[in-house]
Design a protein around this motif. Structure first.
Motif, PDB file in Angstrom:
ATOM      1  N   THR A  97      29.833  76.609  56.915  1.00 22.42           N
ATOM      2  CA  THR A  97      30.571  76.831  58.159  1.00 22.42           C
ATOM      3  C   THR A  97      30.363  75.621  59.054  1.00 22.42           C
ATOM      4  OG1 THR A  97      30.295  79.225  58.013  1.00 22.42           O
ATOM      5  CG2 THR A  97      30.822  78.312  60.171  1.00 22.42           C
ATOM      6  N   VAL A  98      31.469  75.086  59.584  1.00 23.53           N
ATOM      7  CA  VAL A  98      31.435  73.849  60.345  1.00 23.53           C
ATOM      8  C   VAL A  98      31.851  74.123  61.783  1.00 23.53           C
ATOM      9  CG1 VAL A  98      32.324  71.489  60.529  1.00 23.53           C
ATOM     10  CG2 VAL A  98      32.048  72.554  58.265  1.00 23.53           C
ATOM     11  N   ALA A  99      31.034  73.704  62.735  1.00 23.45           N
ATOM     12  CA  ALA A  99      31.433  73.704  64.139  1.00 23.45           C
ATOM     13  C   ALA A  99      31.966  72.317  64.459  1.00 23.45           C
ATOM     14  CB  ALA A  99      30.243  74.037  65.030  1.00 23.45           C
TER      15      ALA A  99
ATOM     16  N   VAL B 135      26.816  73.170  59.835  1.00 23.00           N
ATOM     17  CA  VAL B 135      27.018  71.766  60.169  1.00 23.00           C
ATOM     18  C   VAL B 135      27.756  71.702  61.492  1.00 23.00           C
ATOM     19  CG1 VAL B 135      28.066  69.575  59.464  1.00 23.00           C
ATOM     20  CG2 VAL B 135      27.175  71.139  57.725  1.00 23.00           C
ATOM     21  N   VAL B 136      27.331  70.802  62.373  1.00 25.47           N
ATOM     22  CA  VAL B 136      28.014  70.579  63.647  1.00 25.47           C
ATOM     23  C   VAL B 136      28.542  69.156  63.666  1.00 25.47           C
ATOM     24  CG1 VAL B 136      27.802  70.480  66.156  1.00 25.47           C
ATOM     25  CG2 VAL B 136      26.526  72.216  64.869  1.00 25.47           C
ATOM     26  N   ILE B 137      29.852  69.008  63.899  1.00 26.36           N
ATOM     27  CA  ILE B 137      30.474  67.690  63.993  1.00 26.36           C
ATOM     28  C   ILE B 137      30.985  67.502  65.414  1.00 26.36           C
ATOM     29  CG2 ILE B 137      32.292  66.160  63.132  1.00 26.36           C
ATOM     30  CD1 ILE B 137      32.295  67.775  60.538  1.00 26.36           C
ATOM     31  N   SER B 138      30.684  66.364  66.007  1.00 22.75           N
ATOM     32  CA  SER B 138      31.193  66.055  67.341  1.00 22.75           C
ATOM     33  C   SER B 138      32.085  64.827  67.280  1.00 22.75           C
ATOM     34  CB  SER B 138      30.046  65.836  68.325  1.00 22.75           C
ATOM     35  OG  SER B 138      29.134  64.861  67.851  1.00 22.75           O
TER      36      SER B 138
ATOM     37  N   SER C 204      21.889  75.134  68.103  1.00 22.07           N
ATOM     38  CA  SER C 204      22.073  75.187  66.648  1.00 22.07           C
ATOM     39  C   SER C 204      20.828  75.773  65.989  1.00 22.07           C
ATOM     40  CB  SER C 204      22.347  73.785  66.098  1.00 22.07           C
ATOM     41  OG  SER C 204      21.266  72.913  66.397  1.00 22.07           O
ATOM     42  N   ARG C 205      20.972  76.213  64.752  1.00 26.27           N
ATOM     43  CA  ARG C 205      19.853  76.808  64.036  1.00 26.27           C
ATOM     44  C   ARG C 205      18.949  75.724  63.448  1.00 26.27           C
ATOM     45  NH1 ARG C 205      24.242  80.387  61.661  1.00 26.27           N
ATOM     46  NH2 ARG C 205      24.177  78.982  59.871  1.00 26.27           N
ATOM     47  N   PRO C 206      17.656  76.003  63.270  1.00 21.79           N
ATOM     48  CA  PRO C 206      16.780  75.036  62.594  1.00 21.79           C
ATOM     49  C   PRO C 206      17.346  74.666  61.227  1.00 21.79           C
ATOM     50  CG  PRO C 206      15.475  76.771  63.600  1.00 21.79           C
ATOM     51  CD  PRO C 206      16.915  77.196  63.739  1.00 21.79           C
ATOM     52  N   GLY C 207      17.287  73.379  60.902  1.00 26.78           N
ATOM     53  CA  GLY C 207      17.808  72.897  59.630  1.00 26.78           C
ATOM     54  C   GLY C 207      19.270  72.504  59.654  1.00 26.78           C
ATOM     55  N   THR C 208      19.959  72.819  60.757  1.00 32.85           N
ATOM     56  CA  THR C 208      21.384  72.481  60.861  1.00 32.85           C
ATOM     57  C   THR C 208      21.571  70.967  60.770  1.00 32.85           C
ATOM     58  OG1 THR C 208      21.879  74.408  62.233  1.00 32.85           O
ATOM     59  CG2 THR C 208      23.409  72.558  62.376  1.00 32.85           C
TER      60      THR C 208
END
Length: 310
Positions: free
Chosen positions: A3-5, A60-63, A85-89
């Motif tokens: 899942t990607v933010a 995963v978080v993409i900015s 975000s969660r640990p390990g993200t």
């Protein structure tokens, strides 16, 4: 499937999220612009009410944000992406910012038990739409490997260029050269047109000679000569001239701190500053051709009926 933010749904972020959705990723998006978010939702992105909400649900978080200050605030501000975000993200910034900010954020992410890479892009909106961007990635090799499926969904060429910050340094080197080439190409076209040459024929000659470059091949600044680029759309929808100026100023600062002589970069930076001050800041950077020639006067005597891709 991860899942990607995705935080930042501008001219680049919207097509990048569409390609991620089409590749099978679940994408949760957020942008301050309700219209941009609505567009992303239209191609399958799930709506978040805040960046924090998106990050909390993602692997995963993409900015993709305009400036280093926007990026720093997004990650380190109250309810920032590192905290929520969660640990390990895996955090991935694809903005174009100073590598100094990148190194700061990567250290903060590691201290909080998150991972971070910098992965700025090249190719502009045409390649964002076609999923053929070039990624310049800095960070640990294992984190880059983990991001590979996402990068391949959005891009065609992925380069791991070094440690944290190396991606953004590479992008600044690329963008200062891109600005120099675009300004030089515009100047050459203006010179030819002022002396009676057909810009289409001149472009074809230069494309097949030592003056060939990306602007002539893929991102032509002269209206009516190439489809699917900002010059075919009144210089709208591409890479804003003020963003180009921002990147060139960052490159100038880097050159100064590195004690590198950067005469052409400095001159091109001043040209883009003048172009922006003339009222063209929101137009694509290929509109720098307006600084070299009066397009309205040219087309008053040479009407064209449409572009032809080369």
């Amino acid at each position: 499937m991860k899942t990607v933010a995705f935080i930042g749904l501008g001219n680049m972020g919207i097509p990048m999220t569409r390609n991620l959705v089409e590749a099978g990723f679940e994408v949760i998006g957020y942008d301050l612009s309700a219209a941009a978010l609505e567009t992303a939702v239209g191609h399958g992105v799930k709506r978040a009410v805040s960046a924090a909400e998106a990050a909390a649900a993602a692997d995963v978080v993409i900015s993709m944000l305009p400036t280093g200050e926007h990026v720093r605030n997004a990650y380190l501000g109250p309810s920032g992406l590192i905290e929520t975000s969660r640990p390990g993200t895996l955090l991935m910034d694809s903005s174009t910012i100073s590598s100094t900010v990148t190194v700061e954020l990567a250290a903060a992410a590691r201290a909080a038990g998150r991972r971070m890479i910098d992965a700025p892009v090249s190719g502009g909106t045409p390649r964002a739409r076609s999923g053929t961007l070039t990624f310049m990635v800095g960070g640990d090799a294992s984190d880059v490997d983990d991001a590979q499926p996402l990068l391949e969904a959005m891009g065609q060429r992925i380069f791991h260029v070094g440690v944290s910050g190396a991606g953004h340094t590479t992008k600044l080197c690329n963008n200062v050269l891109s600005g120099i080439c675009m300004a030089g190409t515009a100047e050459a076209l203006a010179l030819g047109v002022a002396n009676g040459l057909d810009p289409a024929i001149l472009s074809e000659v230069m494309r097949n000679s030592s003056g060939s470059n990306y602007a002539l091949e893929r991102y032509h600044p002269f209206p009516g000569l190439m489809d699917g680029v900002p010059s075919a759309n009144n210089f709208a929808g591409g890479f804003r001239s003020d963003f180009q100026l921002k990147d060139m100023r960052l490159a100038k600062e880097l050159a100064n701190s590195s004690r590198v002589f950067s005469a052409m970069g400095n001159l091109a930076c001043e040209l883009f500053a003048l172009h922006c001050s003339n009222g063209h800041a929101a137009e694509d950077y290929s509109s720098i051709i307006k600084l070299a020639m009066d397009l309205d006067q040219y087309f008053a005597g040479h009407p064209v009926s449409g572009g032809e891709s080369k």
